[in-house]
Write an enzyme that holds these catalytic residues in place. Structure first.
Site, PDB file in Angstrom:
ATOM      1  N   CYS A 120       0.863  -1.186   0.000  1.00 34.92           N
ATOM      2  CA  CYS A 120       0.000   0.000   0.000  1.00 34.92           C
ATOM      3  C   CYS A 120       0.895   1.230   0.000  1.00 34.92           C
ATOM      4  O   CYS A 120       2.097   1.136   0.232  1.00 34.92           O
ATOM      5  CB  CYS A 120      -0.948   0.010   1.205  1.00 34.92           C
ATOM      6  N   CYS A 122       0.011   4.213   1.821  1.00 40.84           N
ATOM      7  CA  CYS A 122      -0.293   5.190   2.872  1.00 40.84           C
ATOM      8  C   CYS A 122       0.826   5.398   3.886  1.00 40.84           C
ATOM      9  O   CYS A 122       0.907   6.460   4.507  1.00 40.84           O
ATOM     10  CB  CYS A 122      -1.596   4.827   3.562  1.00 40.84           C
ATOM     11  N   CYS A 130      -3.820   6.204   0.405  1.00 44.66           N
ATOM     12  CA  CYS A 130      -3.309   4.930  -0.111  1.00 44.66           C
ATOM     13  C   CYS A 130      -2.919   4.967  -1.588  1.00 44.66           C
ATOM     14  O   CYS A 130      -2.797   3.917  -2.227  1.00 44.66           O
ATOM     15  CB  CYS A 130      -4.340   3.829   0.153  1.00 44.66           C
ATOM     16  N   LYS A 196     -12.221  -5.131   2.525  1.00 47.09           N
ATOM     17  CA  LYS A 196     -11.589  -4.270   3.519  1.00 47.09           C
ATOM     18  C   LYS A 196     -12.475  -3.046   3.728  1.00 47.09           C
ATOM     19  O   LYS A 196     -12.743  -2.298   2.801  1.00 47.09           O
ATOM     20  CB  LYS A 196     -10.196  -3.847   3.056  1.00 47.09           C
ATOM     21  N   ARG A 206      -2.656   3.073  12.869  1.00 42.86           N
ATOM     22  CA  ARG A 206      -2.153   4.296  12.243  1.00 42.86           C
ATOM     23  C   ARG A 206      -1.118   4.979  13.142  1.00 42.86           C
ATOM     24  O   ARG A 206      -0.256   5.702  12.640  1.00 42.86           O
ATOM     25  CB  ARG A 206      -3.316   5.193  11.846  1.00 42.86           C
ATOM     26  N   GLU A 234     -16.665  -7.623  -4.486  1.00 43.22           N
ATOM     27  CA  GLU A 234     -15.245  -7.265  -4.385  1.00 43.22           C
ATOM     28  C   GLU A 234     -14.368  -8.516  -4.420  1.00 43.22           C
ATOM     29  O   GLU A 234     -13.349  -8.565  -5.106  1.00 43.22           O
ATOM     30  CB  GLU A 234     -14.969  -6.533  -3.066  1.00 43.22           C
ATOM     31  N   LYS A 249     -11.416  -7.872   6.503  1.00 46.50           N
ATOM     32  CA  LYS A 249     -10.780  -6.977   7.480  1.00 46.50           C
ATOM     33  C   LYS A 249     -11.683  -5.802   7.761  1.00 46.50           C
ATOM     34  O   LYS A 249     -12.140  -5.193   6.801  1.00 46.50           O
ATOM     35  CB  LYS A 249      -9.464  -6.498   6.880  1.00 46.50           C
ATOM     36  N   SER A 275      -5.860  -3.838  14.690  1.00 44.89           N
ATOM     37  CA  SER A 275      -5.256  -3.138  15.827  1.00 44.89           C
ATOM     38  C   SER A 275      -6.262  -2.705  16.889  1.00 44.89           C
ATOM     39  O   SER A 275      -6.005  -2.836  18.085  1.00 44.89           O
ATOM     40  CB  SER A 275      -4.483  -1.925  15.311  1.00 44.89           C
ATOM     41  N   TYR A 314      -2.186  -9.564  16.167  1.00 47.30           N
ATOM     42  CA  TYR A 314      -1.141  -9.088  17.069  1.00 47.30           C
ATOM     43  C   TYR A 314      -1.055  -9.972  18.306  1.00 47.30           C
ATOM     44  O   TYR A 314      -0.102  -9.869  19.077  1.00 47.30           O
ATOM     45  CB  TYR A 314      -1.415  -7.630  17.455  1.00 47.30           C
TER      46      TYR A 314
HETATM   47  C1  PBG Z   1      -2.770   0.021   4.982  1.00 51.29           C
HETATM   48  C2  PBG Z   1      -3.248  -0.883   6.074  1.00 51.29           C
HETATM   49  C3  PBG Z   1      -4.033  -0.561   7.196  1.00 51.29           C
HETATM   50  C4  PBG Z   1      -4.127  -1.703   7.951  1.00 51.29           C
HETATM   51  C5  PBG Z   1      -3.452  -2.705   7.261  1.00 51.29           C
HETATM   52  N1  PBG Z   1      -2.931  -2.172   6.105  1.00 51.29           N
HETATM   53  C6  PBG Z   1      -4.580   0.731   7.640  1.00 51.29           C
HETATM   54  C7  PBG Z   1      -5.596   1.441   6.862  1.00 51.29           C
HETATM   55  O1  PBG Z   1      -6.128   0.950   5.859  1.00 51.29           O
HETATM   56  O2  PBG Z   1      -5.841   2.579   7.241  1.00 51.29           O
HETATM   57  C8  PBG Z   1      -4.837  -1.818   9.279  1.00 51.29           C
HETATM   58  C9  PBG Z   1      -4.373  -2.900  10.180  1.00 51.29           C
HETATM   59  C10 PBG Z   1      -4.816  -2.785  11.597  1.00 51.29           C
HETATM   60  O3  PBG Z   1      -5.601  -1.897  12.010  1.00 51.29           O
HETATM   61  O4  PBG Z   1      -4.334  -3.605  12.389  1.00 51.29           O
HETATM   62  N2  PBG Z   1      -3.709   0.362   4.031  1.00 51.29           N
HETATM   63 ZN    ZN Z   2      -3.126   2.160   2.701  1.00 49.96          ZN
END
Ligand code: PBG
Ligand code: ZN
Length: 325
Positions: A120, A122, A130, A196, A206, A234, A249, A275, A314
């Protein structure tokens, strides 16, 4: 037949019979551990909103990899915190980028550890979105595809075993597959973050990855939490474009989606226990409000029961330790 001839409690009477009729088995081999890597040496910085999760410098990876392998955890997914960020997110596909360095090191010190990379932009863009932005601050889909493809190829060149695009651009799996194939990486599989969602549960990540958007949010590309049928569409697109594994996710608020996707496609399916889900458990456990071990194993077992073959979490190290007891 029913009560009193049927008594469900007969098969719950003791640990042996409960074990014999248990339907779902959780195994350390199902777990994928996220790792955050950053420049520097001797760094092992705990993420304040994710107790027990650390941002590591490259020199820490050998010990980390050995710990994971000793716990029987087969795989990691890498996220990078680059030295500098720019508009174009060039750190994402730099030959000596932080993730590329991490892959090389891991492959050197622990060749058996399976290395997956998050693909990605970001973490690498100065604006935290992203992909590439147009003048209105909207992510330009087709330009971003080229950046993602370059990033995936650079990860494969560094030795990544698998790439996992998490951007939610349309056509990214096809673009990445074509680029990998063209560069001689036709054996590198793609795990697509297929369903996602634009989720509040990514907050602590983040902090960990320093990837919050500087303005706006990700609702223009990530999915609306209200939608289920769209997740099927999707995922179907990602499979048609060549995804080898698909992912849902976050996990807990989307267990119906995990179930539907597994039932519909029968593909290897991953769930990302994100997270915010981790942070809530850690906070409640730190307050003595829940039994962390019970809750974590219950959650991970529930995700498997819902249809997840693999779980990115995690909690992986703790869970593997508890499973080995
Ligand atoms: C990047 C990405 C994210 C996560 C995994 N890859 C953050 C987002 O999309 O803002 C989140 C993982 C997590 O919260 O543990 N695009
Ligand atoms: Zn991203």
């Amino acid at each position: 037949m029913q009560f009193p001839s049927v008594r469900m409690r007969r098969l719950r009477a003791n640990p042996a019979i409960r074990r014999m009729v248990r339907e779902t088995a959780l195994d350390a081999g199902d777990l994928i551990y996220p790792l955050f890597v950053k420049p520097g040496t001797g760094l092992r910085d705990e993420v304040s909103s994710m107790p027990g999760v650390f941002q590591l410098s490259i020199d820490q990876l050998e010990a980390e990899a050995n710990e994971l392998l000793a716990l029987n955890i087969p795989a990691v997914i890498l996220f990078g915190l680059p030295e500098t960020k720019d508009e174009a997110g060039s750190g994402a596909f730099a030959e000596d980028g932080i993730v590329q360095q991490a892959i090389r090191r891991l492959k050197e010190v622990a060749p058996d550890l399976y290395v997956i990379t998050d693909v990605c932009m970001c973490e690498y863009t100065s604006h935290g979105h992203c992909g590439a932005l147009d003048e209105d601050g909207c992510v330009i889909n087709d330009v971003t595809l080229e950046m993602l493809a370059m990033t995936a190829v650079s990860h494969a060149e560094a030795g990544a075993d698998m790439v996992a695009p998490s951007d939610m651009m349309d056509g990214r799996v096809a673009a990445i597959r074509a680029a990998l194939d063209a560069e001689g990486f036709s054996d590198v599989p793609i795990m697509a973050y297929s369903a996602k969602y634009a989720s509040g549960y990514y907050g602590p990540f983040r902090d960990a990855a320093d990837s919050a958007p500087t303005f706006g949010d990700r609702s223009g590309y990530q999915m609306d939490p209200a939608n289920g049928d769209e997740a099927i569409r999707e995922t179907e697109l990602d499979i048609d474009e060549g995804a080898d594994l698909v992912m849902v996710k976050p996990a807990l608020a989307y267990m119906d989606i995990i179930w539907r996707i597994k039932e519909t496609f029968g593909m290897p399916t991953a769930a990302y226990n994100v997270s915010g889900e981790y942070a809530m458990v850690k906070a409640a456990a730190a307050n003595g409000w829940i039994d962390e071990k019970r809750v974590v194993l219950e959650t991970l077992t529930g995700l498997k029961r819902a249809g997840a073959d693999l779980i990115l979490t995690y909690h992986a190290k703790d869970a593997a330790r508890w499973l080995a007891e």
